[in-house]
Scaffold this active site. Sequence first.
Site, PDB file in Angstrom:
ATOM      1  N   GLN A  60       7.731   1.328   2.978  1.00  0.00           N
ATOM      2  CA  GLN A  60       7.629   1.381   1.519  1.00  0.00           C
ATOM      3  C   GLN A  60       8.880   0.878   0.815  1.00  0.00           C
ATOM      4  O   GLN A  60       8.873   0.695  -0.395  1.00  0.00           O
ATOM      5  CB  GLN A  60       7.301   2.800   1.062  1.00  0.00           C
ATOM      6  CG  GLN A  60       5.901   3.242   1.454  1.00  0.00           C
ATOM      7  CD  GLN A  60       5.625   4.644   0.980  1.00  0.00           C
ATOM      8  OE1 GLN A  60       5.920   5.600   1.686  1.00  0.00           O
ATOM      9  NE2 GLN A  60       5.090   4.769  -0.225  1.00  0.00           N
TER      10      GLN A  60
ATOM     11  N   GLY B 119       7.230  12.242   0.161  1.00  0.00           N
ATOM     12  CA  GLY B 119       7.285  11.539   1.431  1.00  0.00           C
ATOM     13  C   GLY B 119       7.515  10.063   1.202  1.00  0.00           C
ATOM     14  O   GLY B 119       7.166   9.512   0.148  1.00  0.00           O
TER      15      GLY B 119
ATOM     16  N   CYS C 234       0.762   8.055  -4.113  1.00  0.00           N
ATOM     17  CA  CYS C 234       1.629   7.258  -3.245  1.00  0.00           C
ATOM     18  C   CYS C 234       2.641   6.525  -4.104  1.00  0.00           C
ATOM     19  O   CYS C 234       2.278   5.947  -5.130  1.00  0.00           O
ATOM     20  CB  CYS C 234       0.762   6.266  -2.462  1.00  0.00           C
ATOM     21  SG  CYS C 234       1.685   5.220  -1.339  1.00  0.00           S
ATOM     22  N   LEU C 235       3.894   6.545  -3.677  1.00  0.00           N
ATOM     23  CA  LEU C 235       4.933   5.854  -4.432  1.00  0.00           C
ATOM     24  C   LEU C 235       4.690   4.352  -4.485  1.00  0.00           C
ATOM     25  O   LEU C 235       5.163   3.683  -5.400  1.00  0.00           O
ATOM     26  CB  LEU C 235       6.312   6.156  -3.827  1.00  0.00           C
ATOM     27  CG  LEU C 235       6.744   7.621  -3.897  1.00  0.00           C
ATOM     28  CD1 LEU C 235       8.080   7.813  -3.195  1.00  0.00           C
ATOM     29  CD2 LEU C 235       6.795   8.122  -5.321  1.00  0.00           C
TER      30      LEU C 235
ATOM     31  N   HIS D  93      -0.376  11.236   5.915  1.00  0.00           N
ATOM     32  CA  HIS D  93      -0.250  10.148   4.936  1.00  0.00           C
ATOM     33  C   HIS D  93       0.877   9.192   5.352  1.00  0.00           C
ATOM     34  O   HIS D  93       0.695   7.968   5.355  1.00  0.00           O
ATOM     35  CB  HIS D  93       0.024  10.767   3.563  1.00  0.00           C
ATOM     36  CG  HIS D  93       0.214   9.783   2.452  1.00  0.00           C
ATOM     37  ND1 HIS D  93      -0.691   9.642   1.429  1.00  0.00           N
ATOM     38  CD2 HIS D  93       1.222   8.918   2.186  1.00  0.00           C
ATOM     39  CE1 HIS D  93      -0.246   8.711   0.579  1.00  0.00           C
ATOM     40  NE2 HIS D  93       0.914   8.275   1.023  1.00  0.00           N
ATOM     41  N   GLU D  94       2.034   9.751   5.706  1.00  0.00           N
ATOM     42  CA  GLU D  94       3.193   8.907   6.043  1.00  0.00           C
ATOM     43  C   GLU D  94       3.008   8.191   7.385  1.00  0.00           C
ATOM     44  O   GLU D  94       3.400   7.035   7.526  1.00  0.00           O
ATOM     45  CB  GLU D  94       4.486   9.724   6.021  1.00  0.00           C
ATOM     46  CG  GLU D  94       4.823  10.333   4.671  1.00  0.00           C
ATOM     47  CD  GLU D  94       4.836   9.350   3.502  1.00  0.00           C
ATOM     48  OE1 GLU D  94       5.121   8.150   3.705  1.00  0.00           O
ATOM     49  OE2 GLU D  94       4.537   9.779   2.373  1.00  0.00           O
TER      50      GLU D  94
ATOM     51  N   HIS E 178       1.026   5.195   6.858  1.00  0.00           N
ATOM     52  CA  HIS E 178       1.844   4.069   6.369  1.00  0.00           C
ATOM     53  C   HIS E 178       2.443   3.280   7.525  1.00  0.00           C
ATOM     54  O   HIS E 178       2.485   2.050   7.484  1.00  0.00           O
ATOM     55  CB  HIS E 178       2.993   4.564   5.479  1.00  0.00           C
ATOM     56  CG  HIS E 178       2.657   4.656   4.036  1.00  0.00           C
ATOM     57  ND1 HIS E 178       2.231   3.588   3.286  1.00  0.00           N
ATOM     58  CD2 HIS E 178       2.696   5.712   3.192  1.00  0.00           C
ATOM     59  CE1 HIS E 178       2.029   3.974   2.042  1.00  0.00           C
ATOM     60  NE2 HIS E 178       2.296   5.269   1.954  1.00  0.00           N
TER      61      HIS E 178
END
Length: 175
Positions: free
Chosen positions: A51, A46, A96-97, A138-139, A142
């Site tokens: 991000q 994701g 997480c990226l 999660h996304e 963000h």
Amino acid sequence: MTIRPLVILPDSRLRLVSKPVERITDEIRTLADDMLETMYHAPGVGLAAIQIGIDLRVVTMDVSKSEAEGERQPMVLINPEIVSSSEELSVYEEGCLSIPEYYEEVERPTRVRFRYMNLEGATVEQDADGLLATCVQHEIDHLNGVLFIDYLSKLKRDRVMTKFKKAAKREEKTA
């Protein structure tokens, strides 16, 4: 399609609340393509536009288990929102990226119903459980300036922040 650089903790942009997308344009489609390319390259399941430094409510996801090109199941969510969530909770190990190589168990609702606009401009409502439910939550977090580490104890969160602040300082010195 372009692989874009990721925004990494402690960058303050990760705490921004993203703006709604007013209409689907060629720029939004290009952004979605770039986000998918960046997400697959990372690799991740994701990615929220913030991000990569774009404060728009756009998310890309692919929770398919296969790495094979032909079996990818990419999703693009424009202005996603959680409509409802189960009282039942489950725990998934999240990463997480934007917080590379750090994983921790997070407790979230087991099931969610979410609504979003697709790239054709149609409104879609969908139920999710398992990894998809976790990823959607999660996304969307963000997009609201919330990171998965915010669900951890203050001690764990502070340790992560300290680690990434030190890494950012080291990076500045070598740049």
